[in-house]
Design a protein around this motif. Structure first.
Motif, PDB file in Angstrom:
ATOM      1  N   HIS A  22      43.805  32.457  45.777  1.00  0.00           N
ATOM      2  CA  HIS A  22      44.667  33.192  46.628  1.00  0.00           C
ATOM      3  C   HIS A  22      45.230  32.496  47.887  1.00  0.00           C
ATOM      4  O   HIS A  22      46.329  32.429  47.871  1.00  0.00           O
ATOM      5  N   GLU A  45      45.962  38.043  40.803  1.00  0.00           N
ATOM      6  CA  GLU A  45      45.474  38.595  39.684  1.00  0.00           C
ATOM      7  C   GLU A  45      47.007  39.405  39.198  1.00  0.00           C
ATOM      8  O   GLU A  45      47.903  39.650  39.855  1.00  0.00           O
ATOM      9  N   LYS A  89      38.637  37.595  38.671  1.00  0.00           N
ATOM     10  CA  LYS A  89      38.422  38.923  39.202  1.00  0.00           C
ATOM     11  C   LYS A  89      37.637  39.777  38.531  1.00  0.00           C
ATOM     12  O   LYS A  89      36.753  40.372  39.065  1.00  0.00           O
ATOM     13  N   LEU A 145      37.921  32.835  43.453  1.00  0.00           N
ATOM     14  CA  LEU A 145      39.138  33.843  43.830  1.00  0.00           C
ATOM     15  C   LEU A 145      39.749  33.620  45.176  1.00  0.00           C
ATOM     16  O   LEU A 145      40.886  33.749  45.306  1.00  0.00           O
ATOM     17  N   GLU A 169      33.743  41.586  39.467  1.00  0.00           N
ATOM     18  CA  GLU A 169      33.434  43.040  39.375  1.00  0.00           C
ATOM     19  C   GLU A 169      32.233  43.079  38.517  1.00  0.00           C
ATOM     20  O   GLU A 169      31.526  43.944  38.646  1.00  0.00           O
ATOM     21  N   ASP A 202      42.866  36.440  36.510  1.00  0.00           N
ATOM     22  CA  ASP A 202      42.448  37.575  35.794  1.00  0.00           C
ATOM     23  C   ASP A 202      40.943  37.592  35.648  1.00  0.00           C
ATOM     24  O   ASP A 202      40.100  38.725  35.865  1.00  0.00           O
TER      25      ASP A 202
END
Length: 621
Positions: A105, A112, A123, A101, A127, A120
Motif C-alpha cells: 500500500h 487490492e 489480503k 500488505l 483474513e 489480493d
C-alpha cells in the motif's frame, strides 16, 4: 524456498531474515539517492533545461527501482508468513502478511481489487489467519479430545469392539475439527491434511482399510499441492499408504479401471516416496537403501529382473561405501545381485559380486546365529579353507581390518534380509552361482571347488532338516514332503553342477559318479520323477555315455529325456529338444554299428532343473 520445500522451516526462516536485511538495505540506498536528486531540484542547482530533464529521468528511475525493491520486501514478508503458518504460529503469520500488505500500500502503491493477484492473495491470507487465530482454541480442544480417546485405547486392555466404538468417536471428533479447519484455515491447507492422516490411521486401527486408504490418499493430494512433491511430509504419508497395501493389500478394494494388483499399487507408492525421501535424507542413507531394496524385491516379484537388478545396485550405493561396519541388508543385496547377474549370464561380474557376497555371508554368520544354533557339520561350521582365505572361491581378504556385519537396530527388515533360517540357502545359492560362472568361463578347477563346497552344504542341510517338527499329522505330512522335495532339489542341483565341471574337464568317471546319484535321488520322489526336473540329468547322462562310446546307454537316456520333455509340454522346436535329438541320432547311428542290447536299469527318468538358468554349453537343459 528450497529449505521450505524440504520441510526445513527453521533454515528457511533464517534465510528469509537474511534476505530481508539485504532488501531493506537496498531500499534505504535507493531512498537516499532519490532524496539527493530531489534536493538538487529544490535548491536551484540545475542551470539548464537539459540537466533538469536528466534529473527528472533519474528521479523516475529511482522511484521505479524503489517500487521493485519494496515489492521484494513484501514478497519476503509473505514468505516468512508462510513459514510461520507451516509452524502453526498463526499470529506471527498474520503479522507478516500485514507487513507485506503495508509495503504494497504505502511504498508500492499497489492495492487490492485492482487486478493485482499478489495484493489480493496477501489480503486473503490476512483474513484467513485472523480466522485461524479466532478458532484456534476450538480446534485445539477437538484435537485434544481425540488424542485423549486414542491414549485411552492404547492404555486400557479393551476388546476390538470396545476399541472400535471409541475410535469411531475419535473419528467423528476429528471430522468436526476438519470442518472447522476448512471454514477457517482452508480445506486445502497442510493442517487439514494432517487431520485427514490421523483419521486415516484410526480407520486403519479398526480395520476399515478402504476408508483408511481413501482418506490418506486425499491427504497426500493436499500435501503435494500445498508443499510440493519433494516435501518430507509427502514422502512419509506415501510410505504410510504403501505399508497399508503391504500388510493388507488383499483386503483393499482396487478399482477395476486401474487394472492393477496389490503389488502394483505397493510398488507405485514406494517409487513415489523415493524422491521425497532422497531430497530429505540425501542419496546416501540407510532409509533410502531400504526403500530401494523393497522396490527391487517388488520388481522381482513382477518378473522385471532388469529393473529389480538396477534397484538393488542403487540400494548398494545408498548404503554407502564399504567401511568397518556393514549393514545386514547389504549382505542380502549382494546375494540378490549375484543371482540377477547369473540370470543375465554376466559371468565376470558374477565372480566379483559372488565373491563379495560369499565373504560378507561368512562375516555375518556369528551375528545371525547369536540366538540360534548353527547348522551342524563340517562344511557349514568351518567352511574349511574358504573362510580363511585359502579357497579360490572366496573373495580376497583385505589387508586392513575386515568389515564387521552388525545386527540392525531397526525393527524394519526387508523381505530379502537374510536370517538364521535362510542363511545356508543363501550361502548355497551363492556357491552355485560362482560354480556356474567359473564353469562358463572354463575355470574348471575353481568351478569344482565351489560346486564341491555347495554339495557338502546341500547334504548337511538335507540331513539336518527335522521332518517331525509340526503338530498335526496332516501338517507333518505336507511339511515333510515339501522339505524333502526341496532338499532333493538342492542336492541334485549341486551334484549336476559338479558333474558338469568334471564332464568339461573330461573326467568322465567322476562325472558319472555325480549324475547317477542325482538321478537316483530324483527317482526316489514320486513328485519329481515325472517332472521337467528329471530331464536335465538324463540329457547330461546321455551326452556323457556318448562321450564314453557307450551308445546303447546313451540312446536310452536321451529317449527318456525326450519323452519327459513331451510329457511336460516342451516345444519340439526348442533349442534343448533339438540338441537332445541331435545327440540321439548320433548315438543311434553308432549303436547300429555296435549292435549292443540296452540294459534294463536305464528305464529311469531324467532331471531338468525347472527355472534354473542354463548357459550355452549346458548338457541336457
Amino acid at each position: 524456498s528450497d529449505h521450505l520445500s524440504l520441510g526445513k522451516n527453521a533454515l528457511a526462516l533464517q534465510a528469509y531474515r537474511r534476505a530481508m536485511k539485504c532488501a531493506f538495505a537496498d531500499v534505504m540506498s535507493v531512498k537516499q539517492k532519490l532524496v539527493e536528486v530531489k534536493q538538487k531540484q529544490s535548491s536551484g542547482q540545475l542551470l539548464d533545461t537539459k540537466t533538469n530533464e536528466l534529473t527528472i529521468q533519474q528521479e523516475q528511475q529511482f522511484e521505479l527501482t524503489l517500487m521493485q525493491v519494496a515489492s521484494r520486501v513484501a514478497d519476503i514478508h509473505n514468505n516468512m508468513g508462510v513459514v510461520h503458518e507451516m509452524n502453526r504460529h498463526y499470529e506471527k503469520a498474520r503479522s507478516s502478511y500485514l507487513d507485506a500488505l503495508e509495503v504494497y500500500h504505502n511504498t508500492c502503491k499497489r492495492f487490492e481489487e485492482e487486478g493485482d493477484p499478489d495484493v489480493d492473495r496477501t489480503k486473503k491470507n490476512v483474513e484467513r489467519m485472523a480466522l485461524a487465530c479466532d478458532s484456534e482454541k476450538d480446534r485445539r480442544a477437538l484435537h485434544e479430545q481425540s488424542s485423549r480417546i486414542s491414549k485411552r485405547v492404547d492404555r486400557e486392555r479393551l476388546s476390538f469392539d470396545q476399541r472400535k466404538v471409541l475410535l469411531e468417536e475419535a473419528i467423528r471428533t476429528l471430522h468436526k475439527a476438519l470442518e472447522l479447519e476448512s471454514e477457517t484455515i482452508g480445506g486445502s491447507h497442510p493442517v487439514a491434511a494432517g487431520t485427514l492422516l490421523q483419521i486415516g490411521k484410526f480407520h486403519y486401527e479398526i480395520r476399515q482399510y478402504d476408508a483408511a486408504v481413501s482418506t490418506i490418499r486425499r491427504a497426500i493430494s493436499i500435501l503435494r499441492n500445498a508443499l510440493g512433491v519433494n516435501h518430507p511430509q509427502v514422502g512419509k504419508s506415501t510410505l504410510l499408504l504403501a505399508s497399508i497395501y503391504e500388510r493388507h493389500g488383499s483386503e483393499i478394494g482396487l478399482p477395476a479401471s486401474l487394472g492393477t494388483t496389490k503389488e502394483d499399487m505397493e510398488l507405485e507408492l514406494y517409487v513415489d516416496a523415493l524422491e521425497p525421501l532422497k531430497a530429505t535424507l540425501g542419496e546416501v542413507h540407510n532409509e533410502v537403501g531400504y526403500l530401494y531394496v523393497k522396490i527391487g524385491y517388488l520388481y522381482g516379484k513382477k518378473g522385471d529382473m532388469m529393473l529389480s537388478f538396477f534397484a538393488y545396485k542403487a540400494a548398494l550405493k545408498a548404503y554407502g561405501e564399504p567401511s568397518s561396519v556393514i549393514h545386514p541388508e547389504v549382505v542380502s543385496i549382494w546375494v540378490r545381485v549375484t543371482e540377477h547377474l547369473t540370470n543375465l549370464k554376466s559371468w565376470n561380474e558374477v565372480l566379483v559380486a559372488g565373491r563379495r557376497a560369499l565373504f560378507l555371508l561368512r562375516r555375518s554368520k556369528n551375528v545371525l546365529f547369536q540366538d540360534a544354533p548353527p547348522l551342524l557339520g563340517t562344511a557349514a561350521s568351518s567352511n574349511s579353507a574358504a573362510s580363511s582365505g585359502g579357497s579360490s572361491v572366496s573373495s580376497p581378504q583385505p589387508t586392513s581390518a575386515p568389515p564387521v556385519v552388525v545386527a540392525s537396530r531397526s525393527s524394519k527388515k526387508s523381505p530379502i534380509q537374510i536370517t538364521s533360517d535362510s542363511y545356508y540357502v543363501a550361502l548355497f545359492m551363492t556357491l552355485q552361482c560362482l560354480g556356474q560362472a567359473h564353469t562358463s568361463l572354463s575355470n574348471y578347477p575353481l568351478a569344482r571347488d565351489a560346486c564341491s563346497e555347495s554339495l557338502r552344504l546341500a547334504w548337511e542341510m538335507a540331513l539336518s532338516n527335522n521332518y517331525s517338527a509340526t503338530t498335526t499329522p496332516a501338517a507333518k505330512t505336507n511339511k515333510n514332503e515339501t522339505t524333502l522335495t526341496h532338499s532333493i532339489l538342492q542336492v541334485t542341483r549341486a551334484l549336476k553342477r559338479l558333474g558338469k565341471a568334471y564332464l568339461l574337464e573330461k573326467h568322465y568317471n567322476a562325472a558319472l559318479e555325480c549324475f547317477l546319484p542325482s538321478l537316483e535321488l530324483l527317482r526316489s520322489s514320486k513328485e519329481m520323477e515325472g517332472t521337467l526336473d528329471c530331464a536335465s540329468v538324463l540329457g547330461s547322462l546321455g551326452f556323457l555315455y556318448l562321450k564314453l562310446k557307450r551308445f546303447t546307454e546313451s540312446s536310452n537316456f536321451l529317449r527318456e529325456c525326450l519323452r519327459l520333455y513331451q510329457r511336460n509340454g516342451v516345444d519340439k522346436n526348442d533349442r534343448e529338444t533339438r540338441k537332445i535329438r541331435a545327440w540321439l541320432e548320433m548315438a543311434e547311428s553308432r549303436e547300429e554299428e555296435v549292435g549292443a542290447a540296452p540294459p534294463t536299469f536305464l528305464e529311469i527318468p531324467t532331471i531338468v532343473f525347472h527355472g534354473e538358468v542354463t548357459d550355452n554349453n549346458d548338457f541336457g537343459g
